[in-house]
Design a protein around this motif. Structure first.
Motif, PDB file in Angstrom:
ATOM      1  N   ILE A 124       1.265  -8.939 -11.111  1.00 35.55           N
ATOM      2  CA  ILE A 124       1.473  -8.645  -9.697  1.00 35.55           C
ATOM      3  C   ILE A 124       2.210  -7.319  -9.588  1.00 35.55           C
ATOM      4  O   ILE A 124       3.306  -7.158 -10.134  1.00 35.55           O
ATOM      5  N   THR A 125       1.607  -6.377  -8.876  1.00 38.74           N
ATOM      6  CA  THR A 125       2.231  -5.069  -8.682  1.00 38.74           C
ATOM      7  C   THR A 125       2.616  -4.896  -7.217  1.00 38.74           C
ATOM      8  O   THR A 125       2.119  -5.610  -6.350  1.00 38.74           O
ATOM      9  N   ILE A 126       3.493  -3.914  -6.955  1.00 48.32           N
ATOM     10  CA  ILE A 126       3.981  -3.712  -5.593  1.00 48.32           C
ATOM     11  C   ILE A 126       3.139  -2.703  -4.821  1.00 48.32           C
ATOM     12  O   ILE A 126       3.330  -2.524  -3.623  1.00 48.32           O
ATOM     13  N   THR A 127       2.224  -2.030  -5.517  1.00 48.10           N
ATOM     14  CA  THR A 127       1.316  -1.096  -4.854  1.00 48.10           C
ATOM     15  C   THR A 127       0.052  -0.974  -5.682  1.00 48.10           C
ATOM     16  O   THR A 127       0.080  -1.075  -6.918  1.00 48.10           O
ATOM     17  N   GLU A 128      -1.087  -0.743  -5.027  1.00 38.84           N
ATOM     18  CA  GLU A 128      -2.355  -0.595  -5.730  1.00 38.84           C
ATOM     19  C   GLU A 128      -2.367   0.628  -6.631  1.00 38.84           C
ATOM     20  O   GLU A 128      -3.245   0.760  -7.502  1.00 38.84           O
ATOM     21  N   ASP A 129      -1.390   1.528  -6.454  1.00 37.30           N
ATOM     22  CA  ASP A 129      -1.325   2.729  -7.284  1.00 37.30           C
ATOM     23  C   ASP A 129      -1.106   2.392  -8.760  1.00 37.30           C
ATOM     24  O   ASP A 129      -1.386   3.225  -9.634  1.00 37.30           O
ATOM     25  N   VAL A 174      -1.969  -7.377  -5.968  1.00 35.46           N
ATOM     26  CA  VAL A 174      -0.992  -6.509  -5.323  1.00 35.46           C
ATOM     27  C   VAL A 174      -0.281  -7.270  -4.201  1.00 35.46           C
ATOM     28  O   VAL A 174      -0.917  -7.831  -3.321  1.00 35.46           O
ATOM     29  N   ILE A 175       1.041  -7.315  -4.294  1.00 40.69           N
ATOM     30  CA  ILE A 175       1.864  -7.854  -3.209  1.00 40.69           C
ATOM     31  C   ILE A 175       2.941  -6.809  -2.928  1.00 40.69           C
ATOM     32  O   ILE A 175       3.911  -6.689  -3.682  1.00 40.69           O
ATOM     33  N   PRO A 176       2.785  -6.038  -1.862  1.00 30.69           N
ATOM     34  CA  PRO A 176       3.803  -5.033  -1.561  1.00 30.69           C
ATOM     35  C   PRO A 176       5.175  -5.666  -1.346  1.00 30.69           C
ATOM     36  O   PRO A 176       5.276  -6.812  -0.888  1.00 30.69           O
TER      37      PRO A 176
END
Length: 246
Positions: A15-20, A38-40
């Protein structure tokens, strides 16, 4: 990188905080994009209601009747405190303006030293405040300021900016324009953004906000509307639940 690669290989989901992060994970670590969700990041909007500027915290610090540019949070290696110093210098002849820094550590210490040397009485530096004071603290600001150096790139999403959105105040951000916080602010018309090395643009944007109550009101409303639509913990928890369930 070796340890990160091992973690990613052993994970069922990332799980990342941005698609970047997705192309970086794929290109540098061989992670299948299907393995990434992705979960901001979000702010605790339930604990940051919109408050009036004239409140007991702002009165305690004699800010209730001033126009306040407020920076709250860490000032570390990824930030450029000189921009805040120049903001105070720009308004040093206007007794109705304050630049307020709520922080501790090396950046706050540097600002305190430099502002004293320059005789900038309009730059106010306060230590970190109790969390329950945060809504009233943010409400004391007419413009909420965030700064992030170019080296932080697109991967650091300052949590202060998410709290700013909850407070219902216009944002003024000097940070990489492809950073998620900057993109949110632009895309949802919640504030003004400039590149982190654009001091002139930063000062001009600050003056634009200072000169227009209507613009500030519009940006503030958009900021809170985005937070209300995005940050409620029930929505965030549901996304996590769905990932865990699969």
């Amino acid at each position: 990188k070796h340890l990160d690669r091992r973690q990613f290989r052993l994970s069922s989901k990332i799980i990342t905080i941005t698609e970047d992060f997705t192309p970086i994970l794929s290109d540098e670590f061989g992670v299948n994009p299907d393995k990434v969700a992705v979960i901001p990041n979000w702010a605790v909007i339930e604990e940051i209601p919109v408050q009036p500027k004239d409140n007991d915290w702002s009165r305690r610090h004699s800010l209730h009747d001033k126009f306040v540019y407020l920076y709250s949070g860490t000032i570390g290696m990824k930030h450029n405190p000189a921009m805040l110093l120049e903001l105070a210098r720009r308004h040093s002849d206007d007794p109705s303006v304050r630049v307020v820094i709520v922080s501790e550590g090396i950046g706050a210490t540097w600002l305190n030293k430099e502002s004293s040397a320059a005789g900038l009485s309009n730059l106010v530096i306060l230590p970190y405040q109790p969390f329950h004071e945060l809504p009233k603290l943010l409400a004391a600001g007419d413009v909420l300021v965030g700064i992030l150096e170019e080296e932080a790139g697109m991967f650091s999403v300052p949590s202060k900016t998410l709290s700013y959105l909850c407070a219902g105040r216009p944002l003024l951000l000097a940070m990489p324009l492809d950073n998620l916080a900057a993109r949110i602010t632009r895309d949802h018309h919640a504030g003004l953004t400039v590149a982190p090395d654009d001091l002139t643009g930063f000062l001009n944007a600050a003056e634009t906000l200072r000169a227009s109550n209507s613009l500030c009101g519009e940006l503030a409303g958009n900021a809170r509307a985005y937070a209300e639509a995005t940050f409620p913990i029930g929505k965030v928890a549901t996304i996590f639940d769905n990932i865990l369930a699969h």
